[in-house]
Each structure stands twice: as C-alpha cells, then as structure tokens.
Design a protein around this motif. Structure first.
Motif, PDB file in Angstrom:
ATOM      1  N   CYS A 348      -7.121 -22.871  28.395  1.00  0.00           N
ATOM      2  CA  CYS A 348      -8.101 -23.095  27.329  1.00  0.00           C
ATOM      3  C   CYS A 348      -9.377 -22.282  27.570  1.00  0.00           C
ATOM      4  O   CYS A 348      -9.975 -21.776  26.627  1.00  0.00           O
ATOM      5  N   ASP A 350     -12.444 -23.066  28.132  1.00  0.00           N
ATOM      6  CA  ASP A 350     -13.446 -23.528  27.180  1.00  0.00           C
ATOM      7  C   ASP A 350     -14.864 -23.170  27.635  1.00  0.00           C
ATOM      8  O   ASP A 350     -15.654 -22.618  26.877  1.00  0.00           O
ATOM      9  N   ASP A 377      -8.201 -22.941  18.801  1.00  0.00           N
ATOM     10  CA  ASP A 377      -8.962 -24.194  18.696  1.00  0.00           C
ATOM     11  C   ASP A 377      -8.076 -25.393  18.386  1.00  0.00           C
ATOM     12  O   ASP A 377      -8.206 -26.462  18.995  1.00  0.00           O
ATOM     13  N   GLU A 378      -7.152 -25.226  17.423  1.00  0.00           N
ATOM     14  CA  GLU A 378      -6.294 -26.357  17.063  1.00  0.00           C
ATOM     15  C   GLU A 378      -5.386 -26.759  18.219  1.00  0.00           C
ATOM     16  O   GLU A 378      -5.071 -27.951  18.402  1.00  0.00           O
ATOM     17  N   ARG A 381      -7.497 -28.826  20.666  1.00  0.00           N
ATOM     18  CA  ARG A 381      -7.714 -30.192  20.188  1.00  0.00           C
ATOM     19  C   ARG A 381      -6.502 -31.072  20.436  1.00  0.00           C
ATOM     20  O   ARG A 381      -6.632 -32.249  20.806  1.00  0.00           O
ATOM     21  N   ARG A 382      -5.323 -30.514  20.269  1.00  0.00           N
ATOM     22  CA  ARG A 382      -4.119 -31.304  20.528  1.00  0.00           C
ATOM     23  C   ARG A 382      -3.997 -31.649  22.006  1.00  0.00           C
ATOM     24  O   ARG A 382      -3.488 -32.720  22.370  1.00  0.00           O
ATOM     25  N   LYS A 384      -6.683 -31.565  24.394  1.00  0.00           N
ATOM     26  CA  LYS A 384      -7.872 -32.138  25.031  1.00  0.00           C
ATOM     27  C   LYS A 384      -8.583 -33.200  24.201  1.00  0.00           C
ATOM     28  O   LYS A 384      -9.493 -33.855  24.710  1.00  0.00           O
ATOM     29  N   GLY A 385      -8.196 -33.348  22.938  1.00  0.00           N
ATOM     30  CA  GLY A 385      -8.881 -34.314  22.083  1.00  0.00           C
ATOM     31  C   GLY A 385      -9.793 -33.628  21.085  1.00  0.00           C
ATOM     32  O   GLY A 385     -10.105 -32.436  21.200  1.00  0.00           O
ATOM     33  N   ASN A 386     -10.247 -34.404  20.081  1.00  0.00           N
ATOM     34  CA  ASN A 386     -11.008 -33.842  18.976  1.00  0.00           C
ATOM     35  C   ASN A 386     -12.394 -33.351  19.367  1.00  0.00           C
ATOM     36  O   ASN A 386     -13.029 -32.628  18.607  1.00  0.00           O
ATOM     37  N   SER A 387     -12.889 -33.747  20.547  1.00  0.00           N
ATOM     38  CA  SER A 387     -14.221 -33.299  20.974  1.00  0.00           C
ATOM     39  C   SER A 387     -14.194 -31.902  21.598  1.00  0.00           C
ATOM     40  O   SER A 387     -15.243 -31.349  21.919  1.00  0.00           O
ATOM     41  N   ARG A 388     -13.027 -31.366  21.768  1.00  0.00           N
ATOM     42  CA  ARG A 388     -12.877 -30.027  22.352  1.00  0.00           C
ATOM     43  C   ARG A 388     -12.198 -29.109  21.344  1.00  0.00           C
ATOM     44  O   ARG A 388     -11.479 -29.576  20.464  1.00  0.00           O
TER      45      ARG A 388
END
Length: 475
Positions: A348, A350, A377-378, A381-382, A384-388
C-alpha cells in the motif's frame, strides 16, 4: 513531438544495393619489415561484418523488422561468409551470383586501434549480373512495405529507375541513400537521404541555412521527390517536404566516438519506422535518436529495437517513474533483452517511512530494475478499512517514483498483484515483513515460471499503521 516507437515486428523492408563484406585483421606490430619500410603485423584475430547494403539490412533486422536484401555476390568464400552472416541474423537474401566478379570485400589491417592498410577486392559487374539482380529484386518488391536503395557507387544501382517505378506502381514508398553527383537517376523517390557533403557536391556550397533550404527545395521539386532528408552530422538533420515548413532536428549524440555506419543506421531506422506505420517526421526523429546512439560507440553497430525504444522513452521521461501497465510491459521486455534482472515488490505504501526506504534500497540491490506495484485507493480500503488510505494513489506513486532505488511504479486495483506478476514475470518477487516465503502472495506463480521469492525485514521496526495510530492518539 510525442514519439511512440512503432511495432517494428509488423514491418517488412527490402534493401537493394551494393552489398559487401568488411574484414578486419587485428594484431600487434613490434618491428619493421626487412623487405620494405613497413610494419610487420602479427595477426592475432579477425572479424567479418556485412557492409554496405548488407549492413543496412542487418540494422533493419536488429530493430525486429522483417529484413531482406537483394544484391550481387561472387561465387567465392567471401560471398558465403557474407550470406551466412546475414541469414544467421534473420535477413532473407536474394543474391545474384556474379560469374566473373568477386564479392566486394574491404580488408582492413589494424594494430593498436590504428588502421594500417586497407585492401579492396572488387571488379565491375557484367550486364548479365545486373540483369540477374534486376529479375530477383523486382520479384521481391511486392512483398515489402518499404523499399530501400542503398547505393555505394559499386554498380548494382547504376539504373535504379526500374526499382523505383516498380515500387511506386505497387504503392510502396522508396527510401534512397544516394551516391555520386547524379541525383537525377533517383527521380521520383519518396525520400532521398544525402549527407551534407553529398548534397553540396550536387547543389554547391551552402553558406547559411536559408541557402541550404532554398537549394534543397529546388532539388526536391526538380527531381519530383516526396521529401529530401539532409543528414548534417553534428548539426543534426533537416527535412524538406512540399507545402510544409522545413523541419530541423539537432544531433542527439553528446559524445562522438565513431561515425562509421551511422548513415546506414539512419536509413535503416527511417525505413523500418515508415514500414511500421510512422509518419515521416516521426520516422526522422527516431532515426536521429538512433544516429546519436550509433556514433557514441566504436565501429559499425546495429541499434536494437529495445535499445531504441528505451532511448525514445527516456526522451519523454518514461525511462523511470510512474507507468501504465502497457508502458511497464515494454520497459520490462527491453530491460530483459539487455540481460537485466527484474525485481518486483508490492504494497500500500500509504505513508512512506524510513523502513520503506531501507527496504526498497535492499530490494534494488537484488537486481538491476525494481518495480513497485501499489494498491489503488479502492484496494487499500478493502484491505485497511474506510479510513485508509491517508494519501491518494497519485501522491503515493509520485513519492515512490522519487526514490533513487525505484525504477518503475505501477498501481493495481485488485486485492493482489497476481495479474501484474503473470504479465511481467519478474525474476525476483520480494516482500517485506515477517512472512515465510511460501506465505507471500504470488510466490507459487513466480516459482512456477522459474522465478525466485525473497522476504526482507523492514528496518527500524516501522509500520504505517503504527504511525497512523500515533498521530491519531496525539491529536
């Protein structure tokens, strides 16, 4: 001008002209002959290379295009060597065998990188030799996309009109590399490519740019040429066409070591690019780049398709950095053709931290090229969660592309990089962390085609998740 290297593998080019064999005898000299005041060379090695029209065909084949050559050879050992060298490189040979003339051969005796002597073996062709060449060459013309006439003034192209007219009637462009002061015999050619000396020998000395352009346009119109491309050495190239502004490109070479064979390279790349569908100005630009590569090395040298493609990509900033899947596939193919080891890692990425930097530097040391594939990005999110992610994919790619260790950055929207691995087939798959090699996603796929899998530890015990948690707690 945004250049795209064409698909040379879809192009077919026929070269008609004066084929010859360049022979080199190398050795040391330590004494003067007692028979005459000349050095004695103890020959320690020899080398044979296709020359003239044969070298043009060899250059075309090196680009990956289908190359063929029609010429005259003797019924001798030199002719066998010449044809053997060409066929080994994938060049189709349409040779007429002269009964009384030898294969044109230039023998050079070299000691300590200094040419001491050149011996030429050649005789005038007989009418029956030229007739045999004409019959063979005209039959081969319909099978090509572009015809090249490579004239070295040895007699094979004393009457080039039969070939020009046959090609034009078949809708095939004709590129001519001329010789001598009678350019009238090339009337009607699609592109004529004299160097500056050859051009001025016909039109007179050109004291400035305006005179060169004026006389060039007059010559082009008089000879009914589609275009006139004047190669001007360190001054680059100038292209003159009807109803278009002159196009001048500066020379690309930073250092010139040897101009031998550079003209053949220009003609070969120009013709192959035209045959592959490039516009004339694009083909000229690629020929200019190839000429810069050719003169930067010693001796005659064929420029390969991957080498030219890398040079074109570098001009547009595609040699390194962020790439699409298609661009990356071409870059990997070129690097692999040069024997480079491809290393692949993914994640990722990030927030880039010291652990990432050290890890990527260590991964790069495993090979010559490092690919970093990052989750879009999508995909993040899958996983790490919606905050990432904290940073969108464009910013993450830009930061990674700026690291010295990273050659190429590409994104993927799937949860795993297996699609990229299947397409790129890197030599080494690297992952950072506490995984066992068998736990690395894609490991089985990579090993199946003979690749290697390695796990490297992140340095400084850093992790993006830990950094994010610390920032959130502090805020």
């Amino acid at each position: 001008m945004e250049l795209v290297t064409p698909a040379f593998q879809n192009a077919a080019v026929l070269v008609i002209g004066d084929a010859m064999l360049d022979r080199y005898w190398h050795g040391k000299t330590a004494r003067i002959s007692p028979e005459a005041p000349v050095p004695v060379v103890k020959v320690a090695g020899n080398e044979d290379r296709p020359g003239g029209a044969a070298n043009v065909a060899l250059n075309i084949a090196a680009l990956g295009a289908a190359a063929s050559v029609a010429a005259i050879r003797g019924q001798d050992e030199a002719g066998d060597v010449l044809q053997g060298r060409l066929e080994a490189a994938g060049v189709a040979c349409h040779f007429a065998r002269a009964a009384s003339a030898p294969t044109i051969t230039k023998l050079r005796v070299i000691s300590q990188q200094q040419q001491l002597l050149r011996v030429d073996f050649e005789e005038s062709y007989q009418p029956e030799d030229l007739q045999a060449l004409g019959d063979s060459a005209v039959q081969a013309i319909p099978g090509c996309d572009v015809l090249v006439l490579s004239d070295y003034g040895k007699g094979a192209l004393d009457d080039p009109q039969q070939y020009i007219q046959a090609a034009l009637e078949a809708g095939i462009p004709v590129v001519v590399d001329p010789k001598g002061q009678d350019f009238g015999k090339y009337r009607g050619a699609t592109v004529l490519t004299p160097n500056l000396s050859e051009f001025e020998a016909v039109v007179g000395h050109c004291q400035d740019e305006s005179v060169l352009i004026s006389r060039g346009q007059t010559l082009r119109e008089t000879l009914e040429l589609g275009a006139l491309l004047i190669t001007r050495g360190e001054q680059g190239m100038t292209l003159l066409q009807q109803n278009r502004q002159p196009l001048h490109l500066p020379a690309q070479a930073r250092e010139v070591f040897d101009v031998t064979g550079a003209g053949d390279t220009v003609v070969a790349v120009l013709a192959a690019a035209l045959a592959a569908g490039s516009a004339l100005d694009e083909a000229m630009a690629m020929a200019n780049i190839a000429a810069g590569l050719a003169v930067a090395r010693q001796g005659t040298a064929s420029i390969s398709g991957p080498e030219l493609r890398r040079a074109v990509q570098s001009m547009h900033g595609l040699g390194r950095g962020v790439m699409s899947e298609e661009q990356l596939l071409s870059a990997v193919e070129d690097a692999r053709a040069s024997g480079e080891t491809i290393v692949f890692t993914n994640g990722c990425f990030d927030i880039i931290h010291a652990g990432h930097v050290g890890y990527l530097a260590e991964a790069k040391r495993l090979g010559q090229r490092l690919i970093v594939a990052i989750n879009a990005d999508e995909s993040v999110r899958r996983l790490k969660g919606n905050s990432r992610p904290i940073n969108p994919v464009e910013r993450r790619m830009a930061v990674l592309a700026g690291l010295e260790a990273v050659d190429w950055v590409v994104s993927f929207s799937e949860d795993t990089p297996e699609h990229l691995l299947s397409m790129l087939k890197p030599d080494i798959l690297v992952k950072g962390g506490d995984y066992a090699p068998d736990q690395v996603v894609g490991a089985e796929l990579v090993r199946a085609y003979g690749g290697d899998v390695k796990v490297l530890a992140f340095l400084d015990n850093c992790s993006t998740s830990a950094i994010v948690d610390k920032v959130r707690k502090s805020s």
